[in-house]
Write an enzyme that holds these catalytic residues in place. Structure first.
Site, short mmCIF file in Angstrom:
data_model
loop_
_atom_site.label_atom_id
_atom_site.label_comp_id
_atom_site.label_asym_id
_atom_site.label_seq_id
_atom_site.Cartn_x
_atom_site.Cartn_y
_atom_site.Cartn_z
N LYS A 266 -8.28 -28.68 -21.69
CA LYS A 266 -7.34 -28.58 -20.57
C LYS A 266 -7.19 -27.13 -20.11
CE LYS A 266 -4.68 -32.76 -20.81
NZ LYS A 266 -3.48 -33.45 -21.22
N LYS B 74 -14.80 -39.35 -21.60
CA LYS B 74 -13.90 -40.49 -21.76
C LYS B 74 -13.27 -40.89 -20.42
CE LYS B 74 -9.66 -38.07 -22.77
NZ LYS B 74 -8.47 -37.81 -23.49
N LYS C 108 -7.25 -40.27 -16.76
CA LYS C 108 -6.44 -40.22 -15.55
C LYS C 108 -6.74 -38.98 -14.72
CE LYS C 108 -2.84 -41.74 -18.41
NZ LYS C 108 -1.52 -41.60 -19.00
P1 TYM Z 1 -2.31 -40.37 -23.14
O1 TYM Z 1 -1.17 -40.53 -22.20
O2 TYM Z 1 -3.44 -39.49 -22.72
O3 TYM Z 1 -2.92 -41.77 -23.51
C1 TYM Z 1 -2.14 -42.87 -23.98
C2 TYM Z 1 -2.91 -43.64 -25.04
O4 TYM Z 1 -4.16 -44.11 -24.48
C3 TYM Z 1 -5.25 -43.72 -25.32
N1 TYM Z 1 -6.41 -43.44 -24.47
C4 TYM Z 1 -7.62 -43.99 -24.65
N2 TYM Z 1 -8.09 -44.87 -25.56
C5 TYM Z 1 -9.38 -45.26 -25.46
N3 TYM Z 1 -10.23 -44.79 -24.48
C6 TYM Z 1 -9.79 -43.91 -23.55
N4 TYM Z 1 -10.62 -43.48 -22.58
C7 TYM Z 1 -8.44 -43.46 -23.61
N5 TYM Z 1 -7.70 -42.60 -22.85
C8 TYM Z 1 -6.47 -42.60 -23.40
C9 TYM Z 1 -4.76 -42.45 -26.02
O5 TYM Z 1 -5.48 -42.22 -27.21
C10 TYM Z 1 -3.30 -42.77 -26.25
O6 TYM Z 1 -3.16 -43.52 -27.44
N6 TYM Z 1 -0.55 -37.11 -26.49
C11 TYM Z 1 -0.56 -38.50 -26.12
C12 TYM Z 1 0.83 -39.06 -25.87
C13 TYM Z 1 1.78 -38.87 -27.01
C14 TYM Z 1 1.78 -39.58 -28.24
C15 TYM Z 1 2.89 -39.05 -28.96
C16 TYM Z 1 0.96 -40.55 -28.78
C17 TYM Z 1 2.83 -38.01 -27.03
N7 TYM Z 1 3.50 -38.12 -28.19
C18 TYM Z 1 3.16 -39.52 -30.24
C19 TYM Z 1 1.24 -41.03 -30.06
C20 TYM Z 1 2.36 -40.50 -30.79
C21 TYM Z 1 -1.35 -38.64 -24.82
O7 TYM Z 1 -1.49 -37.73 -24.06
O8 TYM Z 1 -1.77 -39.91 -24.58
#
Ligand code: TYM
Length: 332
Positions: A111, A194, A197
């Site tokens: 990022k 991957k 968004k």
């Molecule tokens: P975020 O918002 O990027 O994504 C949410 C969830 O979706 C999963 N994910 C994917 N899984 C498979 N293939 C993909 N292409 C893909 N893109 C996203 C992510 O692994 C995630 O599980 N940091 C985290 C949010 C967060 C969080 C937490 C998660 C904040 N605090 C505490 C677990 C526990 C994030 O940015 O996810």
């Protein structure tokens, strides 16, 4: 009962990667665990967001979660900023985590890119807020996609160091939960990246809000190669696009890649893409319809998030108190 915590960022719409990698598992795990699910609006502002857009995104993502089957009565759904204990514990954990640990985070490196000097301090500290999200509830299971594993390992390192430094056993060590074949759903335009968004091309992803025609069009345009699908998994060698599309098929059908190949192995892409579209539409259409309905009713979404926030706050506060007592903060 063991406690689960997981979160997703309110950055636009959720996509098929979020759904197959995380949200669908959140829903499955609701029988058997006490679940706390969170729209992480505090993480979202580590990169500047217009306030009106943030509000819209929180509503949209919460609507997606509800439409996918998150049950806000039996479990908890809320937006992070309603529970101040997340930020308060994050500060403590900032003082436990080491600069070196944070600098090794690949998501930060991706990022920040070449712009390291100019990104927010919050983006650097992002993983310690994530650790606080989990640890403030003493959650032990965290359903996530593969891209969050490194952050989760860091959360464990922070918990271990806190327990060691303060000679206590306040934090249990959280473990990732990954189910099914879709731990890492890749972009439809470039299967080495991957599905995300933040990709500028909407053709790189299937959004949960896409209608059947849009899904069909995106799969028609998805990158492939000239050969038919292989008959066995060994045949995916050097063919990341084919592997990704078959894995998506396996993911939505909830079968293994091998089982998927028994059905579609040897097919030309033109035929397989129709089969794939039908399977994805069958899974997503009911969710997308429900999501559009729920998204109209922002008063309902707000009431869910408010109620969830109050219940989350009641669980987090005693843990924060225990942490403050352990540290030696005077409070009376
Ligand atoms: P975020 O918002 O990027 O994504 C949410 C969830 O979706 C999963 N994910 C994917 N899984 C498979 N293939 C993909 N292409 C893909 N893109 C996203 C992510 O692994 C995630 O599980 N940091 C985290 C949010 C967060 C969080 C937490 C998660 C904040 N605090 C505490 C677990 C526990 C994030 O940015 O996810």
């Amino acid at each position: 009962m063991e406690r689960i915590f997981s979160g997703a960022q309110p950055t636009g719409n959720l996509h098929l990667g979020n759904y197959l990698g995380a949200i669908r598992n959140w829903v499955k795990l609701q029988s058997g665990y006490e679940c706390i699910y969170c729209v992480v609006d505090m993480h979202a502002i580590t990169i500047f967001k217009e306030p009106a857009e943030l509000i819209r995104s929180v509503h949209e993502v919460a609507a997606c979660m509800l439409a996918a089957g998150v049950d806000p009565k039996k479990h908890i759904l809320f937006n992070q900023s309603r529970v101040p204990a997340h930020a308060e514990l994050a500060w403590v954990l900032n003082c436990v985590a080491r600069m070196g640990w944070m600098s090794r985070m690949t998501q930060f490196k991706d990022k920040a890119g070449k712009n390291r000097e100019n990104v927010s301090l919050g983006l650097f500290a992002y993983p310690s807020l994530m650790a606080a999200d989990i640890l403030v509830y003493k959650a032990t299971k965290v359903p996530v996609g593969e891209d969050q594993i490194q952050h989760l390992e860091l959360a464990r390192d922070i918990a271990v160091k806190f327990n060691n430094d303060y000679k206590c056993n306040v934090f249990p060590l959280p473990e990732p939960v990954m189910l099914g074949t879709s731990r890492r759903v890749m972009s439809l335009r470039d299967a080495t990246k991957k599905m995300s968004k933040s990709d500028p091309s909407d053709y790189s992803r299937i959004n949960l809000s896409d209608d059947a025609d849009t899904i069909a069009l995106k799969f028609r345009k998805a990158k492939t190669d000239p050969m038919p699908l292989p008959e066995t998994v060994e045949g995916f060698e050097g063919r990341p696009e084919a592997l990704n599309l078959v894995n998506i098929y396996a993911g939505v059908r909830d079968i293994t890649t091998e089982e998927a190949l028994k059905e579609v192995g040897g097919q030309e892409f033109s035929r397989f893409k129709k089969v794939l579209t039908d399977a994805v539409v069958a899974e997503l259409e009911p969710i997308s319809k429900e999501m559009h309905k729920i998204a109209q009713d922002t008063a309902y979404i707000d009431s869910v998030l408010k109620n969830g926030g109050e219940r989350a706050d009641a669980l987090a506060q005693p843990v924060l108190n225990e942490v403050y007592d352990t540290i030696g903060f005077l409070r009376n």
